[in-house]
Design a protein around this motif. Structure first.
Motif, mmCIF file in Angstrom:
data_model
loop_
_atom_site.group_PDB
_atom_site.id
_atom_site.type_symbol
_atom_site.label_atom_id
_atom_site.label_comp_id
_atom_site.label_asym_id
_atom_site.label_seq_id
_atom_site.Cartn_x
_atom_site.Cartn_y
_atom_site.Cartn_z
ATOM 1 N N THR A 100 0.799 -1.234 0.000
ATOM 2 C CA THR A 100 0.000 0.000 0.000
ATOM 3 C C THR A 100 0.827 1.277 0.000
ATOM 4 O OG1 THR A 100 -0.093 -0.055 2.427
ATOM 5 C CG2 THR A 100 -1.869 -1.185 1.225
ATOM 6 N N GLY A 101 2.156 1.119 -0.027
ATOM 7 C CA GLY A 101 3.011 2.307 0.146
ATOM 8 C C GLY A 101 3.433 2.984 -1.128
ATOM 9 N N THR A 102 2.853 2.604 -2.254
ATOM 10 C CA THR A 102 3.260 3.223 -3.521
ATOM 11 C C THR A 102 2.039 3.713 -4.295
ATOM 12 O OG1 THR A 102 3.153 1.145 -4.733
ATOM 13 C CG2 THR A 102 5.252 1.674 -3.694
ATOM 14 N N TYR A 103 2.317 4.591 -5.236
ATOM 15 C CA TYR A 103 1.268 5.039 -6.139
ATOM 16 C C TYR A 103 1.069 3.975 -7.229
ATOM 17 C CZ TYR A 103 1.754 9.609 -3.929
ATOM 18 O OH TYR A 103 1.797 10.621 -3.020
ATOM 19 N N SER A 104 0.186 4.287 -8.173
ATOM 20 C CA SER A 104 -0.069 3.330 -9.246
ATOM 21 C C SER A 104 1.185 3.160 -10.103
ATOM 22 C CB SER A 104 -1.240 3.813 -10.112
ATOM 23 O OG SER A 104 -0.843 4.970 -10.834
ATOM 24 N N ILE A 105 1.207 2.118 -10.880
ATOM 25 C CA ILE A 105 2.418 1.732 -11.624
ATOM 26 C C ILE A 105 2.888 2.820 -12.579
ATOM 27 C CG2 ILE A 105 1.053 0.590 -13.446
ATOM 28 C CD1 ILE A 105 3.316 -1.496 -13.588
ATOM 29 N N LEU A 106 1.957 3.591 -13.150
ATOM 30 C CA LEU A 106 2.359 4.625 -14.102
ATOM 31 C C LEU A 106 2.709 5.929 -13.423
ATOM 32 C CD1 LEU A 106 -0.291 3.993 -16.925
ATOM 33 C CD2 LEU A 106 2.048 3.128 -16.770
ATOM 34 N N GLU A 147 -1.135 -4.053 -10.463
ATOM 35 C CA GLU A 147 -0.012 -4.007 -11.399
ATOM 36 C C GLU A 147 1.250 -3.439 -10.758
ATOM 37 O OE1 GLU A 147 -2.978 -2.689 -12.095
ATOM 38 O OE2 GLU A 147 -3.782 -4.156 -13.534
ATOM 39 N N ALA A 148 1.117 -2.428 -9.901
ATOM 40 C CA ALA A 148 2.281 -1.822 -9.258
ATOM 41 C C ALA A 148 3.029 -2.851 -8.422
ATOM 42 C CB ALA A 148 1.854 -0.634 -8.391
ATOM 43 N N GLN A 149 2.266 -3.654 -7.664
ATOM 44 C CA GLN A 149 2.888 -4.672 -6.821
ATOM 45 C C GLN A 149 3.537 -5.769 -7.666
ATOM 46 O OE1 GLN A 149 -0.137 -3.278 -6.236
ATOM 47 N NE2 GLN A 149 0.716 -2.039 -4.561
ATOM 48 N N THR A 150 2.897 -6.100 -8.776
ATOM 49 C CA THR A 150 3.473 -7.124 -9.659
ATOM 50 C C THR A 150 4.814 -6.648 -10.214
ATOM 51 O OG1 THR A 150 1.228 -7.771 -10.291
ATOM 52 C CG2 THR A 150 3.032 -8.567 -11.678
ATOM 53 N N GLU A 151 4.870 -5.389 -10.610
ATOM 54 C CA GLU A 151 6.133 -4.855 -11.115
ATOM 55 C C GLU A 151 7.214 -4.878 -10.041
ATOM 56 O OE1 GLU A 151 7.800 -0.928 -13.528
ATOM 57 O OE2 GLU A 151 6.267 -0.674 -11.984
ATOM 58 N N LEU A 152 6.820 -4.529 -8.789
ATOM 59 C CA LEU A 152 7.791 -4.551 -7.692
ATOM 60 C C LEU A 152 8.314 -5.962 -7.441
ATOM 61 C CD1 LEU A 152 6.096 -2.050 -5.230
ATOM 62 C CD2 LEU A 152 8.320 -1.757 -6.315
ATOM 63 N N ALA A 195 3.174 -17.218 -16.424
ATOM 64 C CA ALA A 195 1.746 -16.951 -16.197
ATOM 65 C C ALA A 195 1.490 -15.455 -16.096
ATOM 66 C CB ALA A 195 1.283 -17.659 -14.928
ATOM 67 N N ILE A 196 2.366 -14.752 -15.354
ATOM 68 C CA ILE A 196 2.246 -13.287 -15.232
ATOM 69 C C ILE A 196 2.387 -12.643 -16.612
ATOM 70 C CG2 ILE A 196 3.381 -11.209 -14.339
ATOM 71 C CD1 ILE A 196 1.849 -12.620 -12.185
ATOM 72 N N HIS A 212 -0.514 -2.685 -18.030
ATOM 73 C CA HIS A 212 -0.221 -4.090 -18.337
ATOM 74 C C HIS A 212 1.038 -4.203 -19.194
ATOM 75 C CE1 HIS A 212 -3.914 -5.418 -16.530
ATOM 76 N NE2 HIS A 212 -4.633 -4.600 -17.293
ATOM 77 N N CYS A 213 1.225 -3.227 -20.086
ATOM 78 C CA CYS A 213 2.431 -3.223 -20.914
ATOM 79 C C CYS A 213 3.667 -3.053 -20.035
ATOM 80 C CB CYS A 213 2.353 -2.104 -21.944
ATOM 81 S SG CYS A 213 3.809 -1.982 -23.003
ATOM 82 N N ARG A 214 3.588 -2.164 -19.053
ATOM 83 C CA ARG A 214 4.709 -1.934 -18.138
ATOM 84 C C ARG A 214 5.044 -3.205 -17.371
ATOM 85 N NH1 ARG A 214 6.392 2.725 -15.408
ATOM 86 N NH2 ARG A 214 5.657 3.874 -17.238
#
Length: 1172
Positions: A100-106, A147-152, A195-196, A212-214
């Motif tokens: 919960t500590g970050t903004y959205s992925i973009l 998506e943000a958490q997935t990128e992290l 899968a991701i 999703h592209c990111r």
């Protein structure tokens, strides 16, 4: 209770961070703020609550980043001392920040994501898997949040792989634990990643959401971090699903670059051939279709991202070709792919792409295909070879300069090269690559290649000359001539290079009866009949004459025509009777013709012999006019005649010829006037005009003296270098060249030039002595102001020493106007070098006639070794003097440790001079070792030694110390044994070898430590070395470790040398222990006592194995190992080992003779399974 101090401290930290990041802050305030922040991280007891508060989303990005840095600092440097409860709490907080500590992925800043992932990885490195077994499950759960958490999570997994596998920043046991756990879970990790990737690619293709592209890009980057090292089975699982997905993504504009990166890494994998066999699935229709489709051009102009993608795709095809060549014809029985034609067409598309860089990227793979034993015989490759030749005809034409717009390649070159010079350097190496590939391809279709070359040559001969727009306007004498960038010149140049590559191979690959002799002679006739006054094109014509000359051996009556063409070019002038200096192009033509004649005389002397009288008469006619040829051209023609005269195979006839040829030189060189000049430095300087003031634009009257002097030396060198006896013993005996036999039966030859050269030798030695004396102060002051820098290095020498490329020819090719100083510098430089070249060749050429000169040693010592203390370094490269080097290195070492107090007016000029001097000393030092190594060691050391990798240097586990592969084991040569009898010479070699270990030259240090030092020292280890000498030798090695210990290769060689010396010398020399006790961190250590005890008591039960003994010794001398400057003030990170998960229990030791109920010996042969 701590809330208020934390809040206050956070406020101060926010202010400090803002001050540091504010561009308007003064340097003093910024440094104060930095100091406050650093002291807070080091000393404050509530870093964690402050870090968490600063990392909150409500703070600005720079403050959040600093807060997260605080948490990372705590984990890296305080983790070992934190209570378990605080660790758990910090871990939970960090996971909360992920959720919960970050903004959205973009929206989120990339540096926030980076530091947040680092925090988690630092905890993983310390606690996983032993104390955090569910880490992977927690990461997987996080991906469902958004998506943000997935990128992290992707960033975390990537950084973990980088730290553990790529950078290896962990202690060995921790690294092993994490790597083995990753490997055990790799199948599920790959399934998770795929899968991701599949999920987010599908979402992106459906809804075109950038988020999703990111995620897709991040997942591909993470895959790239794993594909490089995981088992190949993980990559090829599930019918190569991963490779299939990557091929599909090549058509997705936003993901294709990352997909190509992954594909490239996967296809480039090495390993067992059977494991790589599944990679051949990429030659199937579907995969090849997607690869071909992705290679299609997109729009007009150069789009940088797409161009980068094309480079990766080209590398993918190259790697695919490499795998194909490895697998086809191997034991794994891979058939030639049915789609080989599609693959080669795609590859050819890159070879014909406008980008010169892409074209060059394909060359190595083409060469591998053309050399392959099976593929080179495949009809597809045979057909493709012809197409490759056609493509190369275009690729060899030098176009595409970044500054130009005359080719589609120019725009691509502006992306790849910073300047025309960079492009020119690249293109030269690219052309050399193409030449090698063309020669390989000629093995497949030699006659077809010759036909293509012949057509191109005939076309160029018939084509009109196009000088282009960049004509020479700077000289009236050169109006209407081509420049090096004129269209005709670049075409002729390309065609000549292609023809040279092809024709050189046709005589090796085609049987004599099948050679196209008639066509070759027809081409040669066309070339000989082609007349042009353009020097650049004439140069290409001369090259073609040389290339086609082997055909003349089948039609000897064409030889006079070839010689007339070359002799006409030796006296080539653009404007007859012009007194202006010749242009570079004209000088090159004349030099080119001379070189061609020398080459023909060297390679085909027997064939040219019938034309000897004709050549000799023509040369005498040319020599009759002194101004017609310069001295180099005269000497070249004389060399050619000497080479052909070797075919007389008659000692008296050849001797008479050489006497006649050298009559003028002998008379001039041995005249009374010349003797006085050569024996007196003052008269010598006056003779060459170095003591005269001369204004520019006024002819220097002594130039003719310098020219005649140089001509004499060049002639002596040419004759000594070229005059020889017949190679066949019977012919040599019949011709009177054999004068006896050695005790072992080897023939003793005599050289027909011996009498003439020996008569000239006294004055030559006098010239060397006089030249050395010129550097004495009393002679230096005789130089006039015009020539005060006459002994300085010329520009060409400086560039060679510094490794700088020679500047390309000026496109306008102006006349070569040299100043009087430049001419004088060139004179002294070449004269000095040539004198030593003569001495170097004399022994080999004259043999016993040279070595039996009465008082030869005294004559050489009295000339070559005179006044060497005053001779500058760049002259010493010709004749090395060991004692001088120590002084030079002391000066250089002082420069780097003592800062000067006085500033020079021209600081940059002084720095350049110092850099030049340092590099000169490095080269001198290496040449000293090159000189001393073959003196002392067996002939195998004449070979150049590659720099060994660390693993090779350290792989001594099963070897005894004295025969370690890191040290030479050869004995001394006969010359080395002779040196051993002379203590002063041998100790000088030892001293220079050990002193050089601490000079600022890693290459020299490695060579000395690994090859020279121990080989020399071991010869005298059993003698009565003084304790002071042993101490000095050992201290020199430790000094080398202090200087070069940060370089792994040097460290390994020096450590091995120190170990050899200590173990061989310590039993006899107690003084070595005193040296060891001076190493930092060893004074009060009992480890040294234990090591010495084991060393001095070889029968002790405590005697360690080689590997353990070496490791223990490395720990003892660790304090002497120098660190790189960047590492000296770095705070150490300590990661504790956890209980190993994979440690195998050691089997219990039992005495097989011990008594037991069943009897141990009986148990050995019992069919019942026992613990034994």
């Amino acid at each position: 209770m701590m809330g208020e101090p934390v809040a206050d401290m956070c406020d101060q930290l926010v202010k400090a961070v803002n001050v540091m990041m504010d561009a308007e802050s003064s340097q003093i305030y910024r440094l104060e703020a930095l100091k406050f922040c650093e002291e807070f991280k080091e000393k404050c007891s509530f870093c964690v609550p402050c870090g968490l508060q600063l990392a909150d989303k409500t703070q600005t990005a720079v403050v959040r980043h600093f807060g997260l840095q605080i948490l990372e600092h705590v984990i890296k440097f305080r983790w070992n001392n934190m209570p378990q409860q605080e660790k758990v709490q910090l871990k939970n907080c960090a996971m909360g920040l992920l959720s919960t500590g970050t903004y959205s992925i973009l929206e989120e800043e990339s540096h926030i994501k980076d530091v947040l992932s680092r925090i988690i990885v630092e905890m993983i490195k310390r606690e996983w898997p032993q104390h955090w077994p569910d880490m992977l499950k927690e990461m997987e759960a996080l991906t469902s949040v958004g998506e943000a958490q997935t990128e992290l999570v992707m960033l975390i997994l990537l950084r973990l792989a980088e730290d553990v596998i790529t950078f290896r920043t962990l202690p060995t046991q921790r690294r092993r634990d994490i790597q083995q756990t990753l490997t055990q879970n790799m199948e599920s990790i790959f399934s998770f990643l795929l899968a991701i990737l599949q999920l987010h690619v599908d979402e992106y293709q459906t809804f075109l959401f950038c988020a999703h592209c990111r995620v897709g890009v991040s997942t591909l980057n993470t895959l790239a971090g794993y594909i490089d090292w995981v088992a190949l089975a993980n990559i090829t699982n599930d019918n190569c699903r991963l490779l299939e997905m990557l091929c599909l993504l090549l058509s997705e504009t936003e993901l294709q670059l990352e997909a190509a990166e992954c594909l490239l890494i996967a296809i480039s994998r090495k390993g067992k051939l059977e494991d790589r066999k599944p990679l051949m699935v990429l030659f199937d229709d579907v995969a090849m279709h997607y690869i071909l489709s992705a290679a299609q051009p997109v729009g007009a102009g150069v789009v940088e991202r797409h161009y980068t993608f094309l480079k990766r795709l080209c590398q993918v095809l190259c790697a695919l070709g490499s795998q194909l060549c490895s697998l086809v014809g191997s034991d794994v029985e891979v058939e030639v792919p049915a789609n080989l034609s599609k693959y080669t067409e795609a590859f050819l598309a890159f070879t014909t792409h406008p980008s010169q860089f892409l074209r060059s990227s394909t060359q190595i793979t083409w060469g591998t295909l053309f050399r392959h034993e099976i593929l080179s015989k495949d009809p597809v490759i045979i057909q493709m070879t012809i197409k490759y030749f056609r493509a190369t005809m275009t690729n060899l034409v030098k176009t595409g300069f970044p500054s130009s717009n005359d080719s589609p390649s120019c725009e691509y070159s502006r992306h790849d090269f910073d300047s025309d010079e960079d492009f020119n350097s690249f293109f030269n190496s690219f052309r050399a690559q193409q030449g090698e590939v063309v020669r390989n391809a000629c093995r497949i279709v030699p006659l077809e290649a010759f036909q293509i070359a012949a057509e191109w040559l005939q076309y160029q001969i018939s084509a009109p000359i196009d000088i282009g727009t960049t004509v020479c306007t700077c000289s009236k004498t050169a109006e209407g001539l081509c420049s090096i960038l004129s269209p005709s010149v670049v075409q002729w140049d390309a065609m000549t290079f292609f023809t040279e590559s092809v024709v050189g191979k046709i005589f090796k690959n085609v049987e004599d009866e099948k050679l196209p002799v008639d066509q070759g002679i027809e081409l040669l006739q066309a070339v000989l009949n082609y007349n042009t006054q353009d020097p650049l094109i004439l140069s290409c014509v001369l090259t073609n004459v040389s290339v086609l000359f082997p055909f003349v051996t089948h039609r000897p009556h064409f030889l006079p025509q070839v010689l007339y063409k070359l002799f006409a070019s030796i006296t080539f002038e653009v404007v007859e009777e012009s007194k202006a200096p010749r242009t570079r192009a004209v000088k090159n033509i004349r030099r080119h013709a001379c070189s061609s004649i020398i080459k023909m005389s060297r390679d085909y002397p027997q064939f040219i012999l019938p034309c000897f009288d004709m050549m000799y008469n023509h040369v005498k006619k040319l020599f009759s006019s002194e101004a017609l040829l310069n001295m180099l051209e005269k000497c070249a023609l004389m060399e050619a005649l000497v080479l052909i005269s070797n075919q007389f195979k008659d000692y008296n006839k050849q001797k008479h010829f050489l006497e006649e040829l050298m009559a003028t030189v002998v008379a001039r060189w041995t005249s009374d006037e010349m003797r006085r000049v050569l024996w007196d430095p003052a008269l010598f300087l006056d003779f060459v005009g170095a003591d005269q003031l001369v204004a520019e634009g006024i002819e220097h009257t002594t130039g003719i003296n310098r020219s005649r002097l140089s001509f004499c030396v060049y002639t002596i060198l040419g004759v000594v270098k070229r005059a020889r006896w017949p190679a066949d013993l019977e012919e040599a005996k019949a011709g009177g060249f054999v004068v006896g036999y050695t005790p072992n039966g080897a023939p003793i030859y005599r050289n027909p030039c011996s009498a003439q050269v020996l008569a000239l030798l006294p004055n030559l030695l006098a010239l060397i002595r006089t030249h050395n004396s010129l550097f004495l102060p009393e002679n230096m002051c005789r130089l006039s102001e015009t020539f005060s820098k006459a002994y300085d290095m010329i520009e060409v020498e400086k560039n060679m020493v510094l490794g700088l490329p020679q500047p390309a020819l000026d496109i306008y090719d102006p006349p070569v106007y040299k100043t009087h100083l430049e001419r004088m510098q060139g004179f002294f430089c070449t004269l000095y070098d040539n004198c030593y070249h003569i001495l170097g060749k004399a022994g080999l050429s004259l043999q016993q006639d040279f070595y039996t000169i009465e008082g030869l040693a005294e004559q050489i010592v009295g000339s070559v070794f005179v006044s060497l203390d005053n001779v500058p370094d760049h002259r010493l490269r010709t004749m090395l003097h060991i004692l001088l080097l120590n002084l030079r290195w002391q000066i250089i070492n002082q420069r780097s440790t003592v800062s000067g107090e006085e500033e020079e007016e021209d600081e940059s000029c002084e720095e350049n001079q110092e850099m030049l001097e340092e590099q000169l000393v490095r080269l001198l030092t290496r040449e000293v070792l090159d000189l001393s190594t073959p003196f002392s060691l067996f002939p195998f050391l004449f070979m150049s030694y590659p720099v060994c990798v660390e693993e090779e240097m350290m792989s001594t586990e099963s070897q005894a110390v004295a025969v370690s592969p890191a040290q030479p084991t050869g004995e001394l040569t006969e010359l080395g044994k002779c040196f051993l009898k002379h203590e002063d010479i041998y100790m000088t070699l030892l001293t220079i070898s050990f002193t050089s270990l601490s000079w600022k030259d890693t290459s020299n240090c490695h060579r000395s430590a690994s090859i020279v030092c121990w080989t020399l020292l071991r010869q005298v280890v059993g003698g009565n070395l003084l304790p002071e000498a042993v101490t000095w030798f050992y201290t020199s090695v430790l000094k080398g470790l202090q200087m070069h210990g940060q370089h792994e290769i040097c460290n390994s060689a020096l450590t091995q040398l120190a170990l050899l010396m200590y173990e061989n010398l310590r039993p006899r020399y107690m003084e070595l222990r005193a040296v060891m006790t001076q190493i930092p961190n060893i004074t009060h250590s009992s480890a040294l006592d234990q090591y010495d005890q084991r060393l001095l008591e070889p029968s002790s039960a405590q005697r360690l194995g080689e590997k353990k003994r070496k490791d223990q010794f490395k720990k003892l001398i660790a304090g002497a190992v120098g660190k790189a400057l960047a590492q000296q003030f770095k705070k150490e990170v300590h990661i504790r080992n956890l209980p190993s998960l994979f440690k195998k229990p050691k089997p219990e030791k039992r005495d097989i003779l011990e008594t037991s109920e069943s009897g141990a010996l009986a148990a050995l042969f019992s069919p019942v399974v026992d613990d034994i």
